[in-house]
Design an enzyme around this catalytic site. Sequence first.
Site, PDB file in Angstrom:
ATOM      1  N   ASN A 218     -46.093  33.058  40.860  1.00  0.00           N
ATOM      2  CA  ASN A 218     -46.549  31.862  40.146  1.00  0.00           C
ATOM      3  C   ASN A 218     -47.562  31.174  41.052  1.00  0.00           C
ATOM      4  OD1 ASN A 218     -46.890  29.409  38.877  1.00  0.00           O
ATOM      5  ND2 ASN A 218     -44.816  28.656  39.335  1.00  0.00           N
TER       6      ASN A 218
ATOM      7  N   LYS B  43     -49.413  28.648  40.462  1.00  0.00           N
ATOM      8  CA  LYS B  43     -49.535  27.194  40.261  1.00  0.00           C
ATOM      9  C   LYS B  43     -51.024  26.794  40.206  1.00  0.00           C
ATOM     10  CE  LYS B  43     -45.039  26.692  42.335  1.00  0.00           C
ATOM     11  NZ  LYS B  43     -44.047  25.840  42.973  1.00  0.00           N
TER      12      LYS B  43
ATOM     13  N   HIS C 162     -41.080  25.220  33.695  1.00  0.00           N
ATOM     14  CA  HIS C 162     -41.009  25.129  35.157  1.00  0.00           C
ATOM     15  C   HIS C 162     -40.655  23.695  35.556  1.00  0.00           C
ATOM     16  CE1 HIS C 162     -42.230  25.010  39.340  1.00  0.00           C
ATOM     17  NE2 HIS C 162     -42.103  26.320  39.333  1.00  0.00           N
TER      18      HIS C 162
ATOM     19  N   GLU D 247     -41.783  21.778  37.678  1.00  0.00           N
ATOM     20  CA  GLU D 247     -42.941  20.884  37.858  1.00  0.00           C
ATOM     21  C   GLU D 247     -43.437  20.373  36.510  1.00  0.00           C
ATOM     22  OE1 GLU D 247     -45.107  23.602  40.333  1.00  0.00           O
ATOM     23  OE2 GLU D 247     -43.630  23.270  41.918  1.00  0.00           O
TER      24      GLU D 247
ATOM     25  N   GLU E 270     -34.316  28.335  39.252  1.00  0.00           N
ATOM     26  CA  GLU E 270     -35.083  27.752  40.347  1.00  0.00           C
ATOM     27  C   GLU E 270     -34.516  26.383  40.704  1.00  0.00           C
ATOM     28  OE1 GLU E 270     -39.271  29.635  40.563  1.00  0.00           O
ATOM     29  OE2 GLU E 270     -39.366  27.889  39.262  1.00  0.00           O
TER      30      GLU E 270
ATOM     31  N   GLY F 277     -40.782  25.047  47.092  1.00  0.00           N
ATOM     32  CA  GLY F 277     -41.832  24.553  47.975  1.00  0.00           C
ATOM     33  C   GLY F 277     -41.315  23.798  49.187  1.00  0.00           C
TER      34      GLY F 277
ATOM     35  N   SER G  10     -38.667  29.039  47.357  1.00  0.00           N
ATOM     36  CA  SER G  10     -38.869  29.440  48.750  1.00  0.00           C
ATOM     37  C   SER G  10     -38.491  30.901  49.031  1.00  0.00           C
ATOM     38  CB  SER G  10     -38.120  28.500  49.699  1.00  0.00           C
ATOM     39  OG  SER G  10     -38.645  27.181  49.592  1.00  0.00           O
TER      40      SER G  10
HETATM   41  P1  PGA Z   1     -42.030  28.400  45.972  1.00  0.00           P
HETATM   42  O1  PGA Z   1     -42.176  28.117  44.381  1.00  0.00           O
HETATM   43  O2  PGA Z   1     -41.803  29.870  46.122  1.00  0.00           O
HETATM   44  O3  PGA Z   1     -43.309  27.926  46.576  1.00  0.00           O
HETATM   45  O4  PGA Z   1     -40.829  27.604  46.421  1.00  0.00           O
HETATM   46  C1  PGA Z   1     -41.400  28.794  43.442  1.00  0.00           C
HETATM   47  C2  PGA Z   1     -41.744  28.324  42.050  1.00  0.00           C
HETATM   48  O5  PGA Z   1     -41.940  27.115  41.860  1.00  0.00           O
HETATM   49  O6  PGA Z   1     -41.839  29.136  41.096  1.00  0.00           O
END
Ligand code: PGA
Length: 250
Positions: free
Chosen positions: A10, A12, A96, A98, A168, A174, A212
Amino acid sequence: MARRPMLAGNWKMFGTRSLTKELVTACAAAARAEPERDVLIAPPYTLLAYARELIGDAPVLLSAQDVHWEAKGAFTGEVSCDMLKEVGCTHVIIGHSERRQFFGETDASVADRTAAVLAAGMTPIVCVGETLQERESGRTEAVIERQVRGGLAKIDAGAIARTIVAYEPVWAIGTGKVATPEQAQEVHAQIRGLLAGLGGRADEVRILYGGSVKPDNVDQLMAQADIDGALVGGASLQADGFTRIVRFLR
Ligand code: PGA
């Protein structure tokens, strides 16, 4: 039953044409080296057409990061399922955290998007996950149940096998704070139970872990019985790191 592992990147709101070229080249090589695994990338909208062109006949799947549920209309800033299909997407990430946190996504809008993606013949990757506060107050199970039931509320049981779920935990995205393999496995098993309870062929559904995921923790995560893949943010933007993730446990 053996579920085909999926390693999904992903991107982003990151990426340029030159980075896309570098990452698609690496993903194509990794996917060819691991024909038993699915490799998927989800670049931002503006890079989808270019990524599709670069993928050519390599076995790399293309996903969008979101979609609107209506077929067309006066919805400034939105894109539809048919638009994504035309550009070569086969998958769409839905809900997601976010999107939930910053853009007002709710379980109800996740349900609308999921139904639209399936109706269009694409595969939704439906994201669920609890916040730190929810985990610390013992509400993880209830939150996951609400999100899974809510997000799948507008599809019939038969369509569950055509969806992918991503667990997630918000506190792991992140942050560098990965869930332990045991913590992740526990929720994945709960999700599979929920899918079975909804009448779906739960043993066919891939449940990805995200938050992560890095080259140095992917092996332990993927060794868990109900973890069928990874949805990777930050580490998917580094060709070497993502290649290593695709080649987990080798
Ligand atoms: P990350 O993000 O691997 O940077 O923690 C995962 C995601 O939001 O899909």
